[in-house]
Scaffold this motif. Structure first.
Motif, PDB file in Angstrom:
ATOM      1  N   GLY A  61       8.711   4.967   1.181  1.00 22.86           N
ATOM      2  CA  GLY A  61       8.141   6.156   1.825  1.00 22.86           C
ATOM      3  C   GLY A  61       7.781   5.876   3.278  1.00 22.86           C
ATOM      4  N   ILE A  62       6.995   4.818   3.491  1.00 26.58           N
ATOM      5  CA  ILE A  62       6.530   4.550   4.872  1.00 26.58           C
ATOM      6  C   ILE A  62       7.690   4.118   5.759  1.00 26.58           C
ATOM      7  N   GLN A  63       8.627   3.400   5.163  1.00 21.43           N
ATOM      8  CA  GLN A  63       9.810   2.942   5.920  1.00 21.43           C
ATOM      9  C   GLN A  63      10.630   4.132   6.428  1.00 21.43           C
ATOM     10  N   HIS A  64      10.611   5.219   5.673  1.00 23.21           N
ATOM     11  CA  HIS A  64      11.416   6.387   6.031  1.00 23.21           C
ATOM     12  C   HIS A  64      10.564   7.514   6.613  1.00 23.21           C
ATOM     13  N   GLY A  65       9.431   7.156   7.185  1.00 20.77           N
ATOM     14  CA  GLY A  65       8.684   8.095   8.018  1.00 20.77           C
ATOM     15  C   GLY A  65       7.656   8.966   7.317  1.00 20.77           C
ATOM     16  N   LEU A  66       7.407   8.718   6.029  1.00 18.42           N
ATOM     17  CA  LEU A  66       6.450   9.582   5.313  1.00 18.42           C
ATOM     18  C   LEU A  66       5.058   8.954   5.261  1.00 18.42           C
ATOM     19  N   PRO A  67       4.044   9.645   5.784  1.00 18.43           N
ATOM     20  CA  PRO A  67       2.683   9.175   5.555  1.00 18.43           C
ATOM     21  C   PRO A  67       2.467   9.089   4.041  1.00 18.43           C
ATOM     22  N   THR A  68       2.052   7.930   3.562  1.00 18.64           N
ATOM     23  CA  THR A  68       2.025   7.688   2.116  1.00 18.64           C
ATOM     24  C   THR A  68       0.673   7.149   1.676  1.00 18.64           C
ATOM     25  N   ILE A  69       0.136   7.778   0.631  1.00 23.09           N
ATOM     26  CA  ILE A  69      -1.110   7.290   0.016  1.00 23.09           C
ATOM     27  C   ILE A  69      -0.699   6.500  -1.224  1.00 23.09           C
ATOM     28  N   LEU A  70      -1.236   5.287  -1.350  1.00 27.94           N
ATOM     29  CA  LEU A  70      -0.973   4.486  -2.541  1.00 27.94           C
ATOM     30  C   LEU A  70      -2.295   4.311  -3.285  1.00 27.94           C
ATOM     31  N   PHE A  71      -2.328   4.826  -4.515  1.00 25.63           N
ATOM     32  CA  PHE A  71      -3.560   4.799  -5.320  1.00 25.63           C
ATOM     33  C   PHE A  71      -3.389   3.883  -6.516  1.00 25.63           C
ATOM     34  N   ASP A  72      -4.437   3.141  -6.834  1.00 22.52           N
ATOM     35  CA  ASP A  72      -4.489   2.398  -8.099  1.00 22.52           C
ATOM     36  C   ASP A  72      -5.957   2.311  -8.512  1.00 22.52           C
ATOM     37  N   LEU A  73      -6.179   2.186  -9.814  1.00 24.63           N
ATOM     38  CA  LEU A  73      -7.544   2.017 -10.311  1.00 24.63           C
ATOM     39  C   LEU A  73      -8.059   0.621  -9.981  1.00 24.63           C
ATOM     40  N   ASN A  74      -7.122  -0.304  -9.839  1.00 22.65           N
ATOM     41  CA  ASN A  74      -7.466  -1.713  -9.709  1.00 22.65           C
ATOM     42  C   ASN A  74      -7.337  -2.163  -8.249  1.00 22.65           C
ATOM     43  N   PRO A  75      -8.472  -2.490  -7.594  1.00 25.47           N
ATOM     44  CA  PRO A  75      -8.391  -2.889  -6.183  1.00 25.47           C
ATOM     45  C   PRO A  75      -7.523  -4.128  -5.971  1.00 25.47           C
ATOM     46  N   ALA A  76      -7.510  -5.036  -6.964  1.00 24.57           N
ATOM     47  CA  ALA A  76      -6.698  -6.261  -6.817  1.00 24.57           C
ATOM     48  C   ALA A  76      -5.211  -5.900  -6.744  1.00 24.57           C
ATOM     49  N   ALA A  77      -4.802  -4.884  -7.498  1.00 23.99           N
ATOM     50  CA  ALA A  77      -3.391  -4.454  -7.468  1.00 23.99           C
ATOM     51  C   ALA A  77      -3.051  -3.909  -6.079  1.00 23.99           C
ATOM     52  N   LEU A  78      -4.003  -3.200  -5.481  1.00 21.24           N
ATOM     53  CA  LEU A  78      -3.749  -2.631  -4.145  1.00 21.24           C
ATOM     54  C   LEU A  78      -3.635  -3.741  -3.093  1.00 21.24           C
ATOM     55  N   GLU A  79      -4.490  -4.751  -3.239  1.00 29.22           N
ATOM     56  CA  GLU A  79      -4.426  -5.873  -2.279  1.00 29.22           C
ATOM     57  C   GLU A  79      -3.076  -6.569  -2.373  1.00 29.22           C
ATOM     58  N   LYS A  80      -2.667  -6.818  -3.625  1.00 30.33           N
ATOM     59  CA  LYS A  80      -1.384  -7.485  -3.862  1.00 30.33           C
ATOM     60  C   LYS A  80      -0.237  -6.627  -3.306  1.00 30.33           C
ATOM     61  N   ALA A  81      -0.355  -5.316  -3.513  1.00 33.71           N
ATOM     62  CA  ALA A  81       0.695  -4.392  -3.062  1.00 33.71           C
ATOM     63  C   ALA A  81       0.816  -4.405  -1.542  1.00 33.71           C
ATOM     64  N   GLN A  82      -0.312  -4.423  -0.860  1.00 31.12           N
ATOM     65  CA  GLN A  82      -0.273  -4.419   0.614  1.00 31.12           C
ATOM     66  C   GLN A  82       0.439  -5.663   1.140  1.00 31.12           C
ATOM     67  N   VAL A  83       0.128  -6.797   0.514  1.00 34.57           N
ATOM     68  CA  VAL A  83       0.773  -8.062   0.925  1.00 34.57           C
ATOM     69  C   VAL A  83       2.280  -7.972   0.663  1.00 34.57           C
ATOM     70  N   ALA A  84       2.631  -7.457  -0.515  1.00 33.37           N
ATOM     71  CA  ALA A  84       4.056  -7.388  -0.887  1.00 33.37           C
ATOM     72  C   ALA A  84       4.814  -6.414   0.022  1.00 33.37           C
ATOM     73  N   ILE A  85       4.190  -5.290   0.363  1.00 35.84           N
ATOM     74  CA  ILE A  85       4.856  -4.309   1.226  1.00 35.84           C
ATOM     75  C   ILE A  85       5.071  -4.901   2.622  1.00 35.84           C
ATOM     76  N   ALA A  86       4.032  -5.567   3.148  1.00 39.40           N
ATOM     77  CA  ALA A  86       4.170  -6.198   4.477  1.00 39.40           C
ATOM     78  C   ALA A  86       5.275  -7.249   4.430  1.00 39.40           C
ATOM     79  N   ALA A  87       5.331  -8.005   3.330  1.00 37.91           N
ATOM     80  CA  ALA A  87       6.368  -9.041   3.203  1.00 37.91           C
ATOM     81  C   ALA A  87       7.752  -8.398   3.095  1.00 37.91           C
ATOM     82  N   GLY A  88       7.837  -7.303   2.344  1.00 36.10           N
ATOM     83  CA  GLY A  88       9.128  -6.606   2.183  1.00 36.10           C
ATOM     84  C   GLY A  88       9.644  -6.090   3.514  1.00 36.10           C
TER      85      GLY A  88
END
Ligand code: NAD
Length: 282
Positions: free
Chosen positions: A23-50
């Protein structure tokens, strides 16, 4: 239906983080929600790495990467999850997805499209209790979502044709190849692929060969990943839930019977790469 301007992804696990990256790569402002803050932290690292990998390969400029990352909002607050399109990628359970879609419906306008990345749950069933079920649709990405080109677009009985069209158009905008699939258990790919896992698990259960050997042989015969390596990538728990849902949908047809070996892995918390251990150790 107007072109979609904003995206939200619910569930920041294996699939959700990859969809948010797209989504963000193709220009869409994107909200990423999870109940688990640890999952969000991991996701941010993985997205930046991707995105970083794309920069390394000269497929994205550093500026475009920074602009993409600036489009991402991560949150554990469901009340801010409002968008033109919301794609859910939470656990493969009908009750959880039902509750989530009802909560999202209450927070969003009736025209917000509610898409599910489910691998196996019927879109018609998923949509039934949701207010305005005509905006519920299947949008099934493959793992890893930023790389695999295919997206199955699934209309349930209630899905409005314009909603499926809009999701198909968005898939193209994300650089994907959308394919329309009927609302049948496992749609197309998972129905066929199920036997790759189920039969390989039977081979191991019957002690015909150890799982490493099955992987080695199938990879040598041309499959990109052996079934056990692939289950570890997918998530052993997710793969097991999908098989279980399909077994139920096909009225306990023995050819979809889930394996005890897989059940044990799930019980032990050996869910594959995401937990550091599945069939293999990471
Ligand atoms: N893993 C795959 O290869 C794959 C491929 C295609 C489709 N899918 C489908 O995608 C969906 C997600 O699978 P996954 O493998 O990414 O799962 P996952 O276990 O990696 O991640 C699920 C995430 O959802 C979160 N979550 C659970 N309940 C939630 C809720 N009510 N609200 C918000 N977040 C919640 C969890 O905290 C977790 O971070 C499933 O429907 C699955 O069938 C998976």
């Amino acid at each position: 239906m107007n072109e979609m301007q904003t995206l939200a992804v619910v569930g920041a696990g294996t699939m959700g983080l990859g969809i948010a990256q797209l989504g963000i790569q193709h220009g869409l402002p994107t909200i990423l929600f999870d109940l688990n803050p640890a999952a969000l932290e991991k996701a941010q690292v993985a997205i930046a790495a991707g995105l970083g990998k794309l920069v390394e390969r000269n497929k994205l400029t550093a500026e475009a990467r920074d602009a993409a990352l600036a489009r991402l909002t991560v949150t554990t607050d469901l009340s801010i999850v409002q968008a033109d399109l919301i794609i859910e990628a939470v656990v493969e359970r009908l009750d959880v997805k039902h509750q989530l879609f009802q909560e999202l419906a209450a927070l969003n306008k009736p025209t917000t499209i509610l898409a599910s990345n489910t691998s196996s749950l019927p879109i018609t069933q998923l949509a039934a209790p949701v207010p305005h079920p005509e905006r519920v649709v299947g949008m099934h990405f493959f793992n890893p979502a930023p790389i695999m080109p295919l997206v199955e677009v699934i209309s349930g009985v209630a899905t409005a044709p314009a909603v499926a069209d809009a999701v198909e158009a968005l898939a193209r905008r994300l650089g994907k190849t959308p394919v329309r699939a009927a609302d049948a258990p496992g749609f197309i790919v998972n129905r066929v692929a199920r036997h790759y896992y189920v039969e390989s698990l039977k081979i191991v259960e019957e002690q015909v060969a150890p799982f490493e050997v099955v992987d080695e042989l199938l990879e040598a015969s041309g499959f990109k990943m052996g079934p056990f390596r692939l289950m570890d990538l997918i998530g052993v728990d997710t793969n097991f839930s999908v098989t279980s849902a399909m077994f139920a949908s096909f009225h306990q047809d023995a050819k979809f019977r889930p394996s005890r070996i897989q059940q044990q892995k799930v019980d032990a918390g050996h869910h594959g790469r995401k937990t550091g251990r599945g069939f293999y150790t990471y």
